[in-house]
Design a protein around this motif. Structure first.
Motif, PDB file in Angstrom:
ATOM      1  N   MET A   1      -4.148   2.807  15.222  1.00 45.25           N
ATOM      2  CA  MET A   1      -5.070   1.934  14.489  1.00 45.25           C
ATOM      3  C   MET A   1      -4.711   1.957  13.006  1.00 45.25           C
ATOM      4  O   MET A   1      -4.078   2.887  12.517  1.00 45.25           O
ATOM      5  CB  MET A   1      -6.512   2.439  14.662  1.00 45.25           C
ATOM      6  N   LYS A   2      -5.183   0.906  12.286  1.00 45.28           N
ATOM      7  CA  LYS A   2      -4.932   0.855  10.847  1.00 45.28           C
ATOM      8  C   LYS A   2      -6.009   1.638  10.092  1.00 45.28           C
ATOM      9  O   LYS A   2      -7.186   1.610  10.487  1.00 45.28           O
ATOM     10  CB  LYS A   2      -5.021  -0.592  10.372  1.00 45.28           C
ATOM     11  N   ALA A   3      -5.603   2.311   9.013  1.00 46.95           N
ATOM     12  CA  ALA A   3      -6.563   3.045   8.190  1.00 46.95           C
ATOM     13  C   ALA A   3      -6.083   3.019   6.741  1.00 46.95           C
ATOM     14  O   ALA A   3      -4.898   2.793   6.473  1.00 46.95           O
ATOM     15  CB  ALA A   3      -6.687   4.481   8.677  1.00 46.95           C
ATOM     16  N   ILE A   4      -7.013   3.268   5.820  1.00 48.70           N
ATOM     17  CA  ILE A   4      -6.679   3.344   4.396  1.00 48.70           C
ATOM     18  C   ILE A   4      -6.498   4.818   4.060  1.00 48.70           C
ATOM     19  O   ILE A   4      -7.457   5.592   4.073  1.00 48.70           O
ATOM     20  CB  ILE A   4      -7.797   2.729   3.520  1.00 48.70           C
ATOM     21  N   VAL A   5      -5.264   5.189   3.761  1.00 50.91           N
ATOM     22  CA  VAL A   5      -4.892   6.605   3.676  1.00 50.91           C
ATOM     23  C   VAL A   5      -4.312   6.920   2.299  1.00 50.91           C
ATOM     24  O   VAL A   5      -3.688   6.063   1.670  1.00 50.91           O
ATOM     25  CB  VAL A   5      -3.816   6.908   4.749  1.00 50.91           C
ATOM     26  N   GLN A   6      -4.522   8.170   1.853  1.00 50.29           N
ATOM     27  CA  GLN A   6      -3.878   8.637   0.624  1.00 50.29           C
ATOM     28  C   GLN A   6      -3.260  10.014   0.865  1.00 50.29           C
ATOM     29  O   GLN A   6      -3.811  10.819   1.617  1.00 50.29           O
ATOM     30  CB  GLN A   6      -4.851   8.683  -0.555  1.00 50.29           C
ATOM     31  N   ASP A   7      -2.131  10.276   0.193  1.00 49.80           N
ATOM     32  CA  ASP A   7      -1.473  11.585   0.314  1.00 49.80           C
ATOM     33  C   ASP A   7      -1.614  12.412  -0.950  1.00 49.80           C
ATOM     34  O   ASP A   7      -1.314  13.595  -0.972  1.00 49.80           O
ATOM     35  CB  ASP A   7       0.026  11.414   0.577  1.00 49.80           C
ATOM     36  N   VAL A  14      -2.534   4.774  -5.002  1.00 52.03           N
ATOM     37  CA  VAL A  14      -2.168   5.859  -4.061  1.00 52.03           C
ATOM     38  C   VAL A  14      -2.636   5.525  -2.638  1.00 52.03           C
ATOM     39  O   VAL A  14      -2.254   6.193  -1.680  1.00 52.03           O
ATOM     40  CB  VAL A  14      -2.740   7.251  -4.458  1.00 52.03           C
ATOM     41  N   LEU A  15      -3.476   4.496  -2.511  1.00 53.35           N
ATOM     42  CA  LEU A  15      -4.006   4.140  -1.186  1.00 53.35           C
ATOM     43  C   LEU A  15      -3.037   3.210  -0.464  1.00 53.35           C
ATOM     44  O   LEU A  15      -2.487   2.288  -1.068  1.00 53.35           O
ATOM     45  CB  LEU A  15      -5.358   3.422  -1.326  1.00 53.35           C
ATOM     46  N   ALA A  16      -2.836   3.459   0.824  1.00 49.74           N
ATOM     47  CA  ALA A  16      -1.934   2.615   1.611  1.00 49.74           C
ATOM     48  C   ALA A  16      -2.577   2.292   2.952  1.00 49.74           C
ATOM     49  O   ALA A  16      -3.363   3.086   3.484  1.00 49.74           O
ATOM     50  CB  ALA A  16      -0.617   3.360   1.849  1.00 49.74           C
ATOM     51  N   VAL A  17      -2.264   1.106   3.474  1.00 45.33           N
ATOM     52  CA  VAL A  17      -2.698   0.772   4.836  1.00 45.33           C
ATOM     53  C   VAL A  17      -1.656   1.357   5.773  1.00 45.33           C
ATOM     54  O   VAL A  17      -0.465   1.054   5.647  1.00 45.33           O
ATOM     55  CB  VAL A  17      -2.747  -0.765   5.043  1.00 45.33           C
ATOM     56  N   ARG A  18      -2.088   2.228   6.693  1.00 42.56           N
ATOM     57  CA  ARG A  18      -1.120   2.932   7.531  1.00 42.56           C
ATOM     58  C   ARG A  18      -1.604   2.985   8.987  1.00 42.56           C
ATOM     59  O   ARG A  18      -2.814   2.959   9.227  1.00 42.56           O
ATOM     60  CB  ARG A  18      -0.966   4.356   6.987  1.00 42.56           C
ATOM     61  N   GLU A  19      -0.671   3.082   9.925  1.00 47.93           N
ATOM     62  CA  GLU A  19      -1.031   3.267  11.337  1.00 47.93           C
ATOM     63  C   GLU A  19      -1.249   4.757  11.589  1.00 47.93           C
ATOM     64  O   GLU A  19      -0.356   5.564  11.297  1.00 47.93           O
ATOM     65  CB  GLU A  19       0.116   2.791  12.245  1.00 47.93           C
ATOM     66  N   ARG A  64      -5.411  20.700  -2.618  1.00 47.22           N
ATOM     67  CA  ARG A  64      -4.665  20.922  -3.856  1.00 47.22           C
ATOM     68  C   ARG A  64      -4.050  19.627  -4.415  1.00 47.22           C
ATOM     69  O   ARG A  64      -4.159  19.338  -5.597  1.00 47.22           O
ATOM     70  CB  ARG A  64      -3.551  21.922  -3.553  1.00 47.22           C
ATOM     71  N   HIS A  65      -3.457  18.837  -3.514  1.00 51.85           N
ATOM     72  CA  HIS A  65      -2.761  17.629  -3.975  1.00 51.85           C
ATOM     73  C   HIS A  65      -3.500  16.343  -3.622  1.00 51.85           C
ATOM     74  O   HIS A  65      -3.198  15.289  -4.173  1.00 51.85           O
ATOM     75  CB  HIS A  65      -1.354  17.583  -3.385  1.00 51.85           C
ATOM     76  N   GLY A  66      -4.447  16.443  -2.708  1.00 47.83           N
ATOM     77  CA  GLY A  66      -5.207  15.265  -2.302  1.00 47.83           C
ATOM     78  C   GLY A  66      -6.408  15.710  -1.487  1.00 47.83           C
ATOM     79  O   GLY A  66      -6.504  16.876  -1.103  1.00 47.83           O
ATOM     80  N   PRO A  67      -7.350  14.789  -1.218  1.00 48.46           N
ATOM     81  CA  PRO A  67      -8.530  15.181  -0.429  1.00 48.46           C
ATOM     82  C   PRO A  67      -8.111  15.695   0.946  1.00 48.46           C
ATOM     83  O   PRO A  67      -7.136  15.206   1.521  1.00 48.46           O
ATOM     84  CB  PRO A  67      -9.318  13.877  -0.294  1.00 48.46           C
ATOM     85  N   ASN A  68      -8.866  16.669   1.476  1.00 49.57           N
ATOM     86  CA  ASN A  68      -8.514  17.230   2.788  1.00 49.57           C
ATOM     87  C   ASN A  68      -8.598  16.179   3.897  1.00 49.57           C
ATOM     88  O   ASN A  68      -7.848  16.240   4.857  1.00 49.57           O
ATOM     89  CB  ASN A  68      -9.419  18.424   3.107  1.00 49.57           C
ATOM     90  N   GLN A  69      -9.527  15.251   3.773  1.00 55.47           N
ATOM     91  CA  GLN A  69      -9.572  14.114   4.698  1.00 55.47           C
ATOM     92  C   GLN A  69      -8.798  12.976   4.003  1.00 55.47           C
ATOM     93  O   GLN A  69      -9.292  12.404   3.021  1.00 55.47           O
ATOM     94  CB  GLN A  69     -11.027  13.707   4.947  1.00 55.47           C
ATOM     95  N   PRO A  70      -7.608  12.633   4.488  1.00 54.45           N
ATOM     96  CA  PRO A  70      -6.792  11.639   3.765  1.00 54.45           C
ATOM     97  C   PRO A  70      -7.260  10.191   3.929  1.00 54.45           C
ATOM     98  O   PRO A  70      -6.852   9.327   3.163  1.00 54.45           O
ATOM     99  CB  PRO A  70      -5.394  11.820   4.380  1.00 54.45           C
ATOM    100  N   VAL A  71      -8.121   9.934   4.930  1.00 52.73           N
ATOM    101  CA  VAL A  71      -8.614   8.561   5.122  1.00 52.73           C
ATOM    102  C   VAL A  71      -9.886   8.373   4.287  1.00 52.73           C
ATOM    103  O   VAL A  71     -10.822   9.165   4.405  1.00 52.73           O
ATOM    104  CB  VAL A  71      -8.916   8.286   6.618  1.00 52.73           C
ATOM    105  N   PHE A 303     -10.073  -5.964   4.630  1.00 50.23           N
ATOM    106  CA  PHE A 303      -9.829  -4.526   4.801  1.00 50.23           C
ATOM    107  C   PHE A 303      -8.572  -4.044   4.074  1.00 50.23           C
ATOM    108  O   PHE A 303      -8.583  -3.011   3.410  1.00 50.23           O
ATOM    109  CB  PHE A 303      -9.705  -4.251   6.309  1.00 50.23           C
ATOM    110  N   ASP A 304      -7.471  -4.797   4.202  1.00 50.42           N
ATOM    111  CA  ASP A 304      -6.215  -4.309   3.611  1.00 50.42           C
ATOM    112  C   ASP A 304      -6.203  -4.388   2.086  1.00 50.42           C
ATOM    113  O   ASP A 304      -5.248  -3.982   1.445  1.00 50.42           O
ATOM    114  CB  ASP A 304      -4.990  -4.996   4.237  1.00 50.42           C
ATOM    115  N   GLN A 305      -7.300  -4.902   1.486  1.00 54.80           N
ATOM    116  CA  GLN A 305      -7.398  -4.875   0.015  1.00 54.80           C
ATOM    117  C   GLN A 305      -8.381  -3.796  -0.466  1.00 54.80           C
ATOM    118  O   GLN A 305      -9.017  -3.928  -1.509  1.00 54.80           O
ATOM    119  CB  GLN A 305      -7.810  -6.240  -0.512  1.00 54.80           C
ATOM    120  N   ALA A 306      -8.478  -2.713   0.308  1.00 57.25           N
ATOM    121  CA  ALA A 306      -9.409  -1.631  -0.051  1.00 57.25           C
ATOM    122  C   ALA A 306      -9.101  -1.066  -1.441  1.00 57.25           C
ATOM    123  O   ALA A 306     -10.016  -0.755  -2.214  1.00 57.25           O
ATOM    124  CB  ALA A 306      -9.334  -0.512   0.982  1.00 57.25           C
TER     125      ALA A 306
END
Ligand code: NAP
Length: 326
Positions: A1-7, A14-19, A64-71, A303-306
């Protein structure tokens, strides 16, 4: 599924639409196919890891580098796809709304205790705007009595627009504080008095309030207390205006508030920690069904413009709610 994710932490890019893999509901969870999701101040705080000190204080949320929940995302409205074996209140096909982690995705998994049936008066977009912001307003205004006078600082934001309407539904006199361009909106939502903070300072006026709900965190504790009647109540929510990164942000005010809450006698001071609850969602659904509380939606984004939606909320001071459509 598609989600808005950050690393990593950073600006909206930093946000990307990812499977990613679809979540699997546990025994007491509900799996929801998301139809709409709302943006909250929480999203930019987490996206940026802002204020920095929160990364040190809340290691469960902030890695440390990003939220523990990346979505990203918290608020959702959609249709139940599947339920865990211990769920009796919901079944596949039910329209629901609620508050859970990782809501900016095609599917979200939420404990049944933070989900409620969609009120028939609301569309998915309107319902998605409610959970976090309206629940925060409801919890911040507990113990408010009819006839009391409430001041809401930051009244034109997501939480503030709900707070004004909920207070009016409870028979409270409401003064809303906002910038010039939002004065008309607050009047429309029922505020009895509106103070434009670009020209007037509510802490210097003659009026004193029974309850002050602070959603901005930009004033000193003693300034906020000055606006209260003797015996009045100050509710601090946090706040913080995005400046592209802050060290302490509203945490200084919260720490001072927590300290003062024990020692101050003349006023009561509390720091709000709104937790999601299905019974609160049902109370809000009733207020929505009777038309007493509406979601004031400023903009809707695909959605993809989150990333653009969060940028609009944090940088351009969106008024009230911003919603993503799936
Ligand atoms: N403690 C909790 O459990 C809890 C839960 C939810 C939210 N919160 C916190 O509550 C705060 C408000 O949330 P929200 O969703 O309502 O945020 P929001 O929608 O982004 O609203 C922010 C508000 O701040 C106002 N504002 C911005 N700059 C200002 C300034 N210099 N002076 C006065 N007002 C200013 C904006 O009004 P104008 O555009 O008119 O300037 C707007 O009304 C957030 O910081 C959030 O982190 C806490």
């Amino acid at each position: 599924m598609k989600a808005i994710v950050q690393d990593r932490y950073g600006a909206p890019d930093v946000l990307a639409v990812r499977e990613i893999d679809q979540p699997v509901p546990g025994a007491s969870d509900v799996l929801v196919k998301v139809r709409a999701a709302a943006v909250n101040a929480r999203d930019w705080h987490l996206m940026r890891g802002d204020p920095y000190v929160a990364r040190l204080m809340d290691k469960k949320t902030f890695g440390r580098h990003g939220p523990n929940q990346p979505v990203r995302g918290t608020d959702f409205a959609g249709v139940v796809e599947a339920v865990g074996r211990g769920v009796t209140t919901f079944k596949p096909g039910d329209a629901v709304f609620g508050e859970a982690q990782a809501a900016f995705a095609e599917y979200v998994c939420a404990p049944q205790t933070v989900v409620a049936h969609l009120p028939s008066a609301l569309s998915f977009e309107q319902a998605a705007a409610f959970p976090l912001a309206a629940n925060t307003a409801l919890m911040g205004l507990r113990d408010l009595e009819a006839g009391q006078h409430l001041l809401v600082n930051g009244a034109s934001g997501g939480v503030g627009t709900f707070a004004v309407q909920i207070a009016k539904a409870y028979g409270v006199e409401v003064t809303a504080v906002c910038s010039t361009r939002n004065v008309a909106l607050l009047r429309e939502l029922g505020a009895d008095h509106v103070i434009d903070y670009t020209t007037d300072d509510f802490t210097r006026g003659q009026t004193r309030y029974d309850v002050l709900l602070d959603l901005v965190g930009n004033r000193k504790l003693r300034e906020l207390r000055r606006a209260l009647k003797p015996g009045g109540r100050l509710v601090l929510s946090g706040g913080g205006v995005s400046k592209g990164g802050s060290l302490i942000g509203p945490v200084g005010l919260i720490v001072r508030g927590k300290f003062a809450e024990r020692f101050v006698k003349r006023h009561s001071i509390s720091v709000l920690d709104a937790v999601p609850r299905a019974d609160n969602l049902r109370t809000l659904a009733d207020l929505a069904e009777t038309g007493k509380v509406v979601a004031a939606i400023d903009r809707e984004y695909p959605f993809d413009q989150a990333a653009e939606a969060i940028r609009y909320l944090e940088v351009e001071h969106a008024r009230a709610k911003v919603v993503l459509l799936l």
